[in-house]
Design a protein around this motif. Structure first.
Motif, PDB file in Angstrom:
ATOM      1  N   MET A   1       0.836  -1.201   0.000  1.00 54.88           N
ATOM      2  CA  MET A   1       0.000   0.000   0.000  1.00 54.88           C
ATOM      3  C   MET A   1       0.873   1.254   0.000  1.00 54.88           C
ATOM      4  N   ARG A   2       1.902   1.250   0.813  1.00 59.17           N
ATOM      5  CA  ARG A   2       2.801   2.412   0.843  1.00 59.17           C
ATOM      6  C   ARG A   2       3.479   2.613  -0.504  1.00 59.17           C
ATOM      7  N   ALA A   3       3.913   1.518  -1.112  1.00 59.13           N
ATOM      8  CA  ALA A   3       4.579   1.627  -2.411  1.00 59.13           C
ATOM      9  C   ALA A   3       3.655   2.261  -3.445  1.00 59.13           C
ATOM     10  N   GLY A   4       2.380   1.896  -3.419  1.00 58.09           N
ATOM     11  CA  GLY A   4       1.431   2.493  -4.347  1.00 58.09           C
ATOM     12  C   GLY A   4       1.206   3.966  -4.078  1.00 58.09           C
ATOM     13  N   TYR A   5       1.290   4.348  -2.810  1.00 53.17           N
ATOM     14  CA  TYR A   5       1.063   5.744  -2.450  1.00 53.17           C
ATOM     15  C   TYR A   5       2.097   6.668  -3.098  1.00 53.17           C
ATOM     16  N   ALA A   6       3.288   6.173  -3.356  1.00 49.88           N
ATOM     17  CA  ALA A   6       4.306   7.007  -3.998  1.00 49.88           C
ATOM     18  C   ALA A   6       3.800   7.570  -5.316  1.00 49.88           C
ATOM     19  N   GLU A   7       3.036   6.766  -6.066  1.00 49.74           N
ATOM     20  CA  GLU A   7       2.509   7.238  -7.344  1.00 49.74           C
ATOM     21  C   GLU A   7       1.390   8.259  -7.140  1.00 49.74           C
ATOM     22  N   VAL A   8       0.669   8.185  -6.032  1.00 48.63           N
ATOM     23  CA  VAL A   8      -0.336   9.204  -5.723  1.00 48.63           C
ATOM     24  C   VAL A   8       0.356  10.536  -5.448  1.00 48.63           C
ATOM     25  N   ALA A   9       1.367  10.503  -4.588  1.00 43.66           N
ATOM     26  CA  ALA A   9       2.114  11.723  -4.286  1.00 43.66           C
ATOM     27  C   ALA A   9       2.717  12.331  -5.536  1.00 43.66           C
ATOM     28  N   LYS A  10       3.106  11.488  -6.465  1.00 43.66           N
ATOM     29  CA  LYS A  10       3.720  11.963  -7.716  1.00 43.66           C
ATOM     30  C   LYS A  10       2.832  12.959  -8.445  1.00 43.66           C
ATOM     31  N   TYR A  11       1.528  12.720  -8.454  1.00 40.77           N
ATOM     32  CA  TYR A  11       0.636  13.609  -9.198  1.00 40.77           C
ATOM     33  C   TYR A  11       0.636  15.014  -8.604  1.00 40.77           C
ATOM     34  N   GLY A  12       0.689  15.116  -7.287  1.00 38.71           N
ATOM     35  CA  GLY A  12       0.790  16.429  -6.679  1.00 38.71           C
ATOM     36  C   GLY A  12       2.104  17.102  -7.023  1.00 38.71           C
ATOM     37  N   LEU A  13       3.176  16.328  -7.022  1.00 37.45           N
ATOM     38  CA  LEU A  13       4.495  16.896  -7.289  1.00 37.45           C
ATOM     39  C   LEU A  13       4.645  17.320  -8.741  1.00 37.45           C
ATOM     40  N   ILE A  14       3.922  16.674  -9.642  1.00 35.22           N
ATOM     41  CA  ILE A  14       4.020  17.044 -11.056  1.00 35.22           C
ATOM     42  C   ILE A  14       3.415  18.412 -11.308  1.00 35.22           C
ATOM     43  N   SER A  15       2.134  18.595 -10.911  1.00 34.68           N
ATOM     44  CA  SER A  15       1.469  19.830 -11.351  1.00 34.68           C
ATOM     45  C   SER A  15       0.322  20.288 -10.457  1.00 34.68           C
TER      46      SER A  15
ATOM     47  N   LEU B   1      -2.661  15.923   0.487  1.00 31.61           N
ATOM     48  CA  LEU B   1      -2.120  14.620   0.871  1.00 31.61           C
ATOM     49  C   LEU B   1      -1.324  14.715   2.171  1.00 31.61           C
ATOM     50  N   GLU B   2      -0.553  15.777   2.323  1.00 33.34           N
ATOM     51  CA  GLU B   2       0.204  15.946   3.564  1.00 33.34           C
ATOM     52  C   GLU B   2      -0.718  15.941   4.778  1.00 33.34           C
ATOM     53  N   ALA B   3      -1.924  16.496   4.593  1.00 33.78           N
ATOM     54  CA  ALA B   3      -2.877  16.581   5.707  1.00 33.78           C
ATOM     55  C   ALA B   3      -3.757  15.344   5.838  1.00 33.78           C
ATOM     56  N   ASN B   4      -3.958  14.596   4.758  1.00 33.72           N
ATOM     57  CA  ASN B   4      -4.992  13.549   4.751  1.00 33.72           C
ATOM     58  C   ASN B   4      -4.501  12.152   4.389  1.00 33.72           C
ATOM     59  N   TRP B   5      -3.192  11.940   4.289  1.00 34.41           N
ATOM     60  CA  TRP B   5      -2.719  10.653   3.809  1.00 34.41           C
ATOM     61  C   TRP B   5      -3.143   9.490   4.707  1.00 34.41           C
ATOM     62  N   ARG B   6      -3.269   9.725   5.986  1.00 32.07           N
ATOM     63  CA  ARG B   6      -3.687   8.640   6.881  1.00 32.07           C
ATOM     64  C   ARG B   6      -5.099   8.166   6.554  1.00 32.07           C
TER      65      ARG B   6
ATOM     66  N   VAL C   1      12.717  11.796  -4.787  1.00 31.66           N
ATOM     67  CA  VAL C   1      13.614  12.534  -3.895  1.00 31.66           C
ATOM     68  C   VAL C   1      14.884  12.933  -4.646  1.00 31.66           C
ATOM     69  N   LEU C   2      15.444  12.005  -5.417  1.00 37.71           N
ATOM     70  CA  LEU C   2      16.638  12.310  -6.200  1.00 37.71           C
ATOM     71  C   LEU C   2      16.359  13.387  -7.242  1.00 37.71           C
ATOM     72  N   ALA C   3      15.181  13.324  -7.893  1.00 35.84           N
ATOM     73  CA  ALA C   3      14.843  14.324  -8.907  1.00 35.84           C
ATOM     74  C   ALA C   3      14.759  15.715  -8.296  1.00 35.84           C
ATOM     75  N   PHE C   4      14.176  15.826  -7.102  1.00 31.66           N
ATOM     76  CA  PHE C   4      14.085  17.133  -6.445  1.00 31.66           C
ATOM     77  C   PHE C   4      15.448  17.571  -5.913  1.00 31.66           C
ATOM     78  N   ALA C   5      16.236  16.633  -5.403  1.00 31.78           N
ATOM     79  CA  ALA C   5      17.577  16.987  -4.932  1.00 31.78           C
ATOM     80  C   ALA C   5      18.451  17.454  -6.095  1.00 31.78           C
ATOM     81  N   PHE C   6      18.352  16.768  -7.225  1.00 36.42           N
ATOM     82  CA  PHE C   6      19.114  17.158  -8.416  1.00 36.42           C
ATOM     83  C   PHE C   6      18.653  18.522  -8.911  1.00 36.42           C
TER      84      PHE C   6
ATOM     85  N   VAL D   1       9.557  17.193   0.198  1.00 32.48           N
ATOM     86  CA  VAL D   1       9.271  15.910  -0.456  1.00 32.48           C
ATOM     87  C   VAL D   1       9.785  14.766   0.411  1.00 32.48           C
ATOM     88  N   VAL D   2      11.019  14.882   0.865  1.00 32.67           N
ATOM     89  CA  VAL D   2      11.602  13.853   1.737  1.00 32.67           C
ATOM     90  C   VAL D   2      10.751  13.667   2.989  1.00 32.67           C
ATOM     91  N   ARG D   3      10.373  14.771   3.602  1.00 32.55           N
ATOM     92  CA  ARG D   3       9.637  14.713   4.871  1.00 32.55           C
ATOM     93  C   ARG D   3       8.310  13.979   4.724  1.00 32.55           C
TER      94      ARG D   3
END
Length: 375
Positions: free
Chosen positions: A188-202, A210-215, A283-288, A303-305
């Motif tokens: 479930m956590r692994a799948g959540y990474a792709e959910v977060a991705k959509y926010g980070l894209i645009s 998501l930061e407030a409601n992920w639980r 995380v690497l993409a944002f760090a780069f 993003v890391v947090r």
């Protein structure tokens, strides 16, 4: 962002492709109605259900019962669970079993499972009898928000992930969010990474939500359907504009250039699930990006947090087992599908929700960056 609906209200997202439009239906307890939906969509069709041995134990009987109730003849093809099944040998077996089941061009393949099953069954459907239609019934969060939508199908090569495949759109995606209740927490956590991705894209507002409601997304409240619908709608909009990834569909690969290389280095094994690799990759993409002065270090840290709070890995050092060196990762990145005439293309960011396609990235700069990350 979409308006949240009451629990139990199914959400339909349209993928508006000319001549090949289809619906993504999102809601709880939809699997029991799969047969009725297929019967309405393709009267008189037979189906071949492709699934893995883990999903079969949990959900195959209910899927078969729904087809029997609708008067649909269904055969089953069960393969071993795991990324290792996205290979030539299992692909051959699935194709041969579809033919043996006498699935004709007017019939349907049903992909019942996570991303591996969707990719593999979809690719098999694209090739058997030069193309059979298929239905996606994703059973993981990652598949419901990402791999089941958009028609990318593939198997892995020894040179990298998803290098052998085809674009082949489904005719229906049925995302039963109740199926996620049976998932192990790590999946479930692994799948959540792709959910977060959509926010980070645009969509910075969605990321903040998501930061407030992920639980609540994990708990299975109406927030889960909301998050899946927002993700699917964003992907559907991008796919409708750029079906074959000649333009901004590449944005959906935020974190994937680094992530796919890490997956390959880990041997496509349970040492590192796809979503975990994407978490580290983002995380690497944002760090780069921060290293190049494109976004602030504060955004990269945000993003890391968030990903760490969810329980996702955020550093290469967190991958168990032997770690690759920078040269090996550069070699694997060189097989990425976005490489053009040897030049590297990355999805980078000017901030949360401000990702963009960055072509012609210097290999030496990436190697130096990765060397620092591996130190």
């Amino acid at each position: 962002m979409t308006v949240q609906l009451r629990p139990g209200d199914p959400i339909t997202v349209d993928v508006a492709l000319a001549g090949r439009a289809y619906d993504i239906v999102i809601g709880r307890s939809l699997l029991a109605g799969l047969g009725a939906r297929v019967a309405a969509l393709r009267p008189g069709a037979r189906v071949a259900i492709v699934t893995d041995d883990n999903v079969a134990k949990q959900h195959l009987a209910q899927a078969e019962a729904s087809f029997a109730q609708a008067g649909i003849e269904a055969s089953r093809i069960i393969i071993p669970a795991g990324e290792a099944s996205k290979c030539y040998a299992v692909f051959e077996r699935v194709c041969e079993d579809i033919v043996a089941a006498r699935i004709e061009r007017g019939d349907l393949v049903v992909a019942l499972g996570g991303g591996v099953i969707g990719d593999l069954a979809g690719f098999a459907a694209s090739t058997v009898r030069r193309g059979v239609d298929y239905v996606q019934v994703p059973t993981t969060l990652l598949a419901q928000v990402d791999s089941s939508v958009g028609g990318k199908t593939a198997i892995n090569s020894r040179h990298g992930k998803n290098l052998i495949g085809a674009f082949h759109q489904p005719v229906l995606v049925l995302a039963d969010t109740a199926l996620l209740d049976t998932l192990p927490e790590r999946i479930m956590r692994a799948g959540y990474a792709e959910v977060a991705k959509y926010g980070l894209i645009s969509d910075a507002d969605f990321f903040a939500w998501l930061e407030a409601n992920w639980r609540d997304v994990f708990a299975g409240t109406a927030a889960r359907e909301h998050a899946i619908a927002v993700s699917c709608r964003m992907k559907a909009d991008i796919v409708a504009r750029d079906e074959r990834e000649t333009g901004d569909r590449a944005l959906l690969n935020l974190g994937h250039t680094f992530g796919h290389a890490l997956e390959a280095a880990a041997g496509f094994s349970d040492r590192l699930y796809h979503g975990e690799a994407i978490s580290i990759g983002m995380v690497l993409a944002f760090a780069f990006s921060a290293r190049r002065g494109l976004c602030s270090p504060a955004d990269a840290e945000r993003v890391v947090r968030h990903l760490a709070a969810v329980g996702l890995p955020t550093r290469i050092a967190e991958i168990p087992g032997e770690r690759p060196d920078a040269d090996r990762l550069i070699e694997l990145i060189g097989q990425d599908k976005k490489v053009k005439r040897g030049r590297l293309t990355f999805i980078l960011a000017r901030g949360i929700g401000k990702s963009f396609i960055a072509p012609d990235i210097d290999v030496a700069d990436v190697r130096e960056f990765l060397t620092g990350q591996l130190a």
